[in-house]
Design a protein around this motif. Structure first.
Motif, mmCIF file in Angstrom:
data_model
loop_
_atom_site.group_PDB
_atom_site.id
_atom_site.type_symbol
_atom_site.label_atom_id
_atom_site.label_comp_id
_atom_site.label_asym_id
_atom_site.label_seq_id
_atom_site.Cartn_x
_atom_site.Cartn_y
_atom_site.Cartn_z
ATOM 1 N N ARG A 52 85.603 20.498 41.369
ATOM 2 C CA ARG A 52 86.044 19.799 42.591
ATOM 3 C C ARG A 52 84.850 19.251 43.364
ATOM 4 O O ARG A 52 84.879 18.132 43.870
ATOM 5 N N GLY A 53 83.799 20.021 43.456
ATOM 6 C CA GLY A 53 82.593 19.575 44.155
ATOM 7 C C GLY A 53 81.966 18.367 43.497
ATOM 8 O O GLY A 53 81.551 17.408 44.167
ATOM 9 N N ILE A 54 81.914 18.377 42.178
ATOM 10 C CA ILE A 54 81.364 17.235 41.438
ATOM 11 C C ILE A 54 82.225 16.000 41.678
ATOM 12 O O ILE A 54 81.709 14.898 41.898
ATOM 13 N N ALA A 55 83.529 16.153 41.662
ATOM 14 C CA ALA A 55 84.432 15.021 41.900
ATOM 15 C C ALA A 55 84.214 14.437 43.292
ATOM 16 O O ALA A 55 84.181 13.207 43.465
ATOM 17 N N VAL A 56 84.023 15.294 44.290
ATOM 18 C CA VAL A 56 83.767 14.817 45.654
ATOM 19 C C VAL A 56 82.451 14.047 45.700
ATOM 20 O O VAL A 56 82.369 12.963 46.292
ATOM 21 N N LEU A 57 81.426 14.575 45.070
ATOM 22 C CA LEU A 57 80.129 13.889 45.055
ATOM 23 C C LEU A 57 80.207 12.542 44.349
ATOM 24 O O LEU A 57 79.591 11.568 44.792
ATOM 25 N N GLU A 58 80.964 12.465 43.260
ATOM 26 C CA GLU A 58 81.121 11.191 42.549
ATOM 27 C C GLU A 58 81.835 10.163 43.416
ATOM 28 O O GLU A 58 81.439 8.999 43.463
ATOM 29 N N ARG A 59 82.888 10.585 44.120
ATOM 30 C CA ARG A 59 83.592 9.657 45.024
ATOM 31 C C ARG A 59 82.674 9.199 46.149
ATOM 32 O O ARG A 59 82.671 8.022 46.527
ATOM 33 N N LEU A 60 81.899 10.111 46.680
ATOM 34 C CA LEU A 60 80.963 9.765 47.742
ATOM 35 C C LEU A 60 79.917 8.767 47.248
ATOM 36 O O LEU A 60 79.607 7.787 47.930
ATOM 37 N N ALA A 61 79.393 8.987 46.065
ATOM 38 C CA ALA A 61 78.392 8.074 45.503
ATOM 39 C C ALA A 61 78.978 6.682 45.307
ATOM 40 O O ALA A 61 78.313 5.673 45.601
ATOM 41 N N ARG A 62 80.224 6.604 44.830
ATOM 42 C CA ARG A 62 80.859 5.289 44.655
ATOM 43 C C ARG A 62 81.037 4.590 45.996
ATOM 44 O O ARG A 62 80.794 3.391 46.130
ATOM 45 N N ARG A 63 81.451 5.351 47.009
ATOM 46 C CA ARG A 63 81.673 4.763 48.337
ATOM 47 C C ARG A 63 80.362 4.280 48.952
ATOM 48 O O ARG A 63 80.296 3.207 49.550
ATOM 49 N N VAL A 64 79.311 5.047 48.789
ATOM 50 C CA VAL A 64 77.996 4.637 49.302
ATOM 51 C C VAL A 64 77.538 3.359 48.608
ATOM 52 O O VAL A 64 77.026 2.444 49.254
ATOM 53 N N ALA A 65 77.751 3.274 47.301
ATOM 54 C CA ALA A 65 77.375 2.060 46.567
ATOM 55 C C ALA A 65 78.179 0.863 47.063
ATOM 56 O O ALA A 65 77.630 -0.234 47.233
ATOM 57 N N GLU A 66 79.474 1.054 47.311
ATOM 58 C CA GLU A 66 80.311 -0.034 47.843
ATOM 59 C C GLU A 66 79.800 -0.500 49.203
ATOM 60 O O GLU A 66 79.703 -1.697 49.463
ATOM 61 N N LEU A 67 79.495 0.440 50.066
ATOM 62 C CA LEU A 67 79.006 0.094 51.398
ATOM 63 C C LEU A 67 77.652 -0.615 51.321
ATOM 64 O O LEU A 67 77.394 -1.556 52.074
ATOM 65 N N ALA A 68 76.789 -0.172 50.427
ATOM 66 C CA ALA A 68 75.480 -0.812 50.265
ATOM 67 C C ALA A 68 75.643 -2.255 49.786
ATOM 68 O O ALA A 68 74.967 -3.161 50.284
ATOM 69 N N ARG A 69 76.552 -2.480 48.828
ATOM 70 C CA ARG A 69 76.801 -3.851 48.349
ATOM 71 C C ARG A 69 77.352 -4.716 49.473
ATOM 72 O O ARG A 69 76.930 -5.860 49.656
#
Length: 52
Positions: free
Chosen positions: A27-44
């Protein structure tokens, strides 16, 4: 400017980890993966906004 991505590192559980520890870890890994995707979206989006 987008900061450099961190170098991937292996994160492992000890062999004696319980089923609940493994589930929490997953579950923790899944949360981190979602967070990383969201950060990448915001950066773009930020880069696109700045390039206008």
């Amino acid at each position: 400017m987008t900061p450099p991505a961190p170098k991937p590192q292996a994160i492992t559980l000890p062999a004696e980890a319980s089923t609940s520890e493994v589930a929490d870890f997953a579950r923790g890994i899944a949360v981190l993966e979602r967070l990383a995707r969201r950060v990448a979206e915001l950066a773009r989006a930020h880069e696109n906004e700045n390039s206008r």
